[in-house]
Design a protein around this motif. Structure first.
Motif: not given
Ligand code: 8OZ
Length: 359
Positions: A26, A67, A101, A178, A180
């Motif tokens: 990102t 974000y 995502w 991560n 999400y």
């Molecule tokens: C860092 C900052 C914003 C998003 C992830 C998509 O951790 C991210 C992400 C990482 O998978």
């Protein structure tokens, strides 16, 4: 003899130049309408000597954004902007997937349509922050998805996969890592549901399986990868017994048949150690497709992972930001440029397209 890391590798129908992937990263540089910026075409083309680029997480719907200035893959304008990027990578001889995502609860009302609350398996606020342009701020309180809304989420991913192919991508990677949305459904620290999507590990891995199956049906199994992060916490998301949970996730993926699993071994970007311990070798044994290892590796560790049969491909994140010609540097044992953290998120060319390649 060149190490196998730097030799050709077949991924589905694609012949990759090597087994080194650029991990999805990102960078918060999307243009108006969350379209990939023109600089983004240059950025990825500079990195086209990776065997595979996995382009940064891109929201599959307006509610999937978490974000500021992250690109989407849900509007015709976004598809057209990505086509410029994929053309530039293909012209440079590379291959490129797009990470699909949905952030779920890792979002902020200021980013969502009509100031809506973020979506989540359960109404539990994540203990994490999001990037809103002036640095990182705490995420907003989410609302729990109705079970009747889940088919729409699966369809967002299905359409994202179709749009990615229309935009010229060679395939997609489903972001199930991560902390999400899909990871939130899997992990018992975030999923308090009592319906068919909560409780047992079979129920908590249901959304992962349904999204993976929908993407595979839409564009073919050879064009679909899945990213997982069994260890935690990351973005405030953790599970009390990740080994059994992720063994079942791997069993389900084995049955569905995506072409690769991209495994974050350890805590993303922090450490390869995990607590509770996760046995990644045991996870790998349950899945016969391509296993792409990631997290805090260097060139020697990547080669060792291949030599020991612990991985088929290896991905690098931060090292690829700072080194457009990372593959050559690893192969020839050349020194690496250092990462500038101040220019990771947002901004323009500085820290994006101006890292030098070797002459
Ligand atoms: C860092 C900052 C914003 C998003 C992830 C998509 O951790 C991210 C992400 C990482 O998978």
């Amino acid at each position: 003899m060149t190490h196998p890391l730097f030799q050709k590798f077949r991924l589905g129908q694609l012949e990759l130049a090597n087994r080194v992937a650029m991990a999805p990263l990102t960078r918060n540089r999307a243009a108006a309408g969350n379209r990939a910026a023109s600089l983004t075409a240059e950025y990825y083309a500079q990195r086209a000597s990776a065997g595979l680029i996995v382009a940064e997480g891109s929201q599959v719907s307006p509610m999937g954004q978490g974000y500021l200035a992250t690109p989407g893959i849900h509007s015709p304008e976004q598809v057209a902007a990505w086509k410029v990027v994929t053309d530039s990578v293909h012209e440079a001889g590379g291959h490129i997937f797009l990470q699909l995502w949905h952030v779920g609860r890792v979002s902020h009302v200021s980013l969502l349509p009509g100031g809506a609350a973020p979506l989540a398996p359960s109404a539990v606020t994540a203990n994490t922050k999001t990037y809103l342009g002036q640095g990182f701020e705490p995420v907003s309180a989410p609302r729990a998805l109705e079970v009747s809304e889940i088919p729409g989420i699966i369809d967002d991913f299905r359409r994202g996969a179709a749009n990615a192919l229309a935009a010229g991508f060679d395939g997609v990677e489903i972001h199930a890592a991560n902390g999400y949305l899909i990871d939130q459904f899997m992990k018992d620290g975030a999923n308090m549901r009592t319906d068919s999507y909560g409780g047992s590990i079979d129920n908590r891995t249901r959304l992962l399986a349904e999204v993976a199956a929908a993407a595979c049906a839409e564009i073919g199994r050879d064009r679909v990868g899945v990213r997982l992060s069994p260890a935690g916490p990351i973005n405030g998301c953790a599970d009390s017994a990740p080994q059994a949970l992720f063994e079942l996730a791997m069993d389900k993926l084995e049955a569905i048949g995506p072409v690769y699993v991209h495994m974050i071994e350890g805590i993303t970007g922090q450490t390869r150690d995990t607590n509770p311990v996760v046995d990644f070798a045991a996870l790998r044994k349950r899945y016969s497709g391509v296993y792409m290892a990631n997290n805090c590796l260097d060139g020697a560790a990547a080669q060792a992972a291949l030599d020991d049969g612990r991985a088929d491909m290896v991905s690098f994140g931060r090292a690829f930001i700072a080194n457009p010609d990372l593959v050559r540097r690893l192969r020839d044992g050349e020194p690496l440029n250092q990462l500038d953290r101040a220019t990771l998120y947002g901004g323009g060319a500085q820290g994006y397209t101006d890292y030098p390649a070797l002459p």
